[in-house]
Design an enzyme around this catalytic site. Structure first.
Site, PDB file in Angstrom:
ATOM      1  N   LYS A 254       0.849  -1.199   0.000  1.00 30.60           N
ATOM      2  CA  LYS A 254       0.000   0.000   0.000  1.00 30.60           C
ATOM      3  C   LYS A 254       0.891   1.257   0.000  1.00 30.60           C
ATOM      4  CE  LYS A 254      -2.949  -3.327   0.985  1.00 30.60           C
ATOM      5  NZ  LYS A 254      -3.617  -4.146  -0.013  1.00 30.60           N
TER       6      LYS A 254
HETATM    7  C1  LIG Z   1      -4.342  -5.431   0.937  1.00 29.64           C
HETATM    8  C2  LIG Z   1      -5.793  -5.547   1.027  1.00 29.64           C
HETATM    9  C3  LIG Z   1      -6.426  -6.135   2.130  1.00 29.64           C
HETATM   10  C4  LIG Z   1      -5.667  -6.823   3.222  1.00 29.64           C
HETATM   11  O1  LIG Z   1      -4.826  -5.969   3.901  1.00 29.64           O
HETATM   12  P1  LIG Z   1      -3.832  -6.565   5.013  1.00 29.64           P
HETATM   13  O2  LIG Z   1      -3.404  -5.376   5.798  1.00 29.64           O
HETATM   14  O3  LIG Z   1      -2.700  -7.200   4.266  1.00 29.64           O
HETATM   15  O4  LIG Z   1      -4.590  -7.557   5.814  1.00 29.64           O
HETATM   16  C5  LIG Z   1      -7.799  -6.124   2.187  1.00 29.64           C
HETATM   17  N1  LIG Z   1      -8.542  -5.585   1.205  1.00 29.64           N
HETATM   18  C6  LIG Z   1      -7.978  -5.034   0.115  1.00 29.64           C
HETATM   19  C7  LIG Z   1      -8.853  -4.420  -0.934  1.00 29.64           C
HETATM   20  C8  LIG Z   1      -6.596  -5.012  -0.023  1.00 29.64           C
HETATM   21  O5  LIG Z   1      -6.047  -4.474  -1.111  1.00 29.64           O
END
Ligand SMILES: *Cc1c(COP(=O)(O)O)cnc(C)c1O
Length: 388
Positions: free
Chosen positions: A183
């Site tokens: 992210k």
């Molecule tokens: C990355 C992501 C998640 C999960 O995030 P984590 O922090 O790795 O658990 C959930 N939903 C979406 C849309 C994502 O892109």
């Protein structure tokens, strides 16, 4: 071009290393004052009253559904087109995920695609701000309110994105965020729930910490002995102060990182505009994406399949990725039959790919990537000043 161009790299510097070291030296490494500060700063930045830091966005989504009382016998509408954690969260609480289709241009669910699969058993909706591209918060929140169905927002990718001139977290019932290194800002692993309801925030704080009525940090600080009580069954979904220390530094970088990503995305859009059969993601009319993911959608006129494109890019030292996954096509969800067709979801997951976009991406890198795509394209017409 010798080294591979990665699809994403987190922006981490000496400041993050120093902040993590300071947390270690302080002797307080579990959830403590830095987590509290990170919660205040992050929630303010995304326009929410409260922030509850957790171990990931996956655990944030899980707790959001618990807080809404969703459980066995309930249906929760989610887009199939999402990282699989969105659908998994529904199963953690014993409810049934119901897959909705998405808009072909934004990749987001719409009032129409939600309405198509809504039933009397729909207990919640999780809508995703896809790859950072905001969904139409005004129409979706309004529709959900009208239906009497709570709307959880999976904002995993959307830190720094805006809709109707406000950060996407503003005015949201419950938003779940991720600080995974894929992210825009990261704490290694980590997540947050943001919301405006103080009572619900207090319950979420308990739920992430074994159901305790007083946090370990507060108990430790007190001069008087505090006997904690366990009000309900909770989890250990805590973030550490080491992670929060890194997160606080990352917060200071967010505006700059998003501005840079938007500039690079605009340059991609310009360079790619002349390629037939290739459509590049762009801002919706109502908001601005942080372009956490920059995807292009191929149509038959392009002349080469998506998988061939990925192979050619890899051979040219470019680490691109397939488009966003579709959960209903995975073995884990074979038993879940979508109540309506998911044509746009299937088209997007089959024919789109995500191009490298990160703070270290140079214009030369972009020219190289676009050069590979142009060479592959069935036809290329020169468009005004964008030709190079
Ligand atoms: C990355 C992501 C998640 C999960 O995030 P984590 O922090 O790795 O658990 C959930 N939903 C979406 C849309 C994502 O892109």
């Amino acid at each position: 071009m010798s080294a591979t161009i990665p699809v994403m790299i987190p922006k981490l510097g000496e400041e993050e290393a120093q902040a993590a070291a300071d947390a270690v030296r302080s002797g307080w490494v579990a959830q403590g004052p830095r987590v509290a500060e990170f919660e205040r700063s992050f929630s303010a930045l995304v326009g929410a009253e409260h922030g509850v830091a957790v171990s990931s966005c996956t655990t944030a989504l899980h707790l959001a559904l618990i807080a809404l009382g969703v459980g066995p016998g309930d249906e929760v509408i989610v887009p199939s087109l999402s990282f699989i954690a969105t659908a998994n969260a529904v199963r953690y609480v014993g409810a049934t995920p119901i897959f909705a289709d998405v808009d072909i241009e934004t990749g987001n669910v719409t009032v129409a695609t939600l309405d198509e699969v809504r039933t009397a058993r729909t207990a919640a909706i999780i809508a995703v701000h896809q790859g950072g591209l905001p969904f139409d918060v005004r129409s979706l929140r309004q529709a959900a309110t009208g239906w009497g169905i709570p709307l959880v927002e999976d904002a995993a990718c959307a830190a720094g994105s805006t809709a109707y001139g406000a950060p996407v977290g503003a005015g949201s019932l419950l938003s779940a965020w991720s600080f995974h290194p894929r992210k825009v800002i990261t704490t290694g692993e980590g997540g947050m729930i943001t919301l405006d309801d103080a009572d619900r925030a207090a319950r979420l704080r308990r739920l992430r910490e074994h159901g305790m009525n007083v946090s370990a940090a507060d108990r430790h600080k007190s001069a008087q002995p505090i006997l904690e009580a366990y009000l309900e069954t909770g989890w250990n979904f805590r973030m550490t102060d080491i992670q929060a220390a890194v997160g606080l530094v990352q917060l200071g970088r967010l505006t700059g990182l998003v501005a840079q990503r938007r500039q690079l995305a605009a340059r991609y859009q310009e360079l790619l505009a002349g390629i037939d059969g290739l459509w590049a993601v762009r801002d919706p009319a109502y908001g601005e994406s942080n372009f956490q993911s920059f995807w292009v959608l191929l149509s038959p006129e392009f002349g080469v399949t998506r998988d061939q494109v990925l192979t050619e890019l890899a051979a040219a030292g470019v680490s691109a990725r397939r488009g966003i996954m579709a959960s209903h096509l995975e073995p884990a969800y074979q038993d879940v039959v979508p109540p309506a067709g998911l044509p746009n979801t299937e088209r997007l997951t089959r024919d789109s790919l995500i191009l490298p976009l990160h703070h270290a991406l140079t214009e030369d890198d972009q020219d190289h990537i676009v050069g590979v795509l142009r060479k592959l394209a069935g036809s290329f017409r020169t468009v005004g000043s964008t030709a190079s």
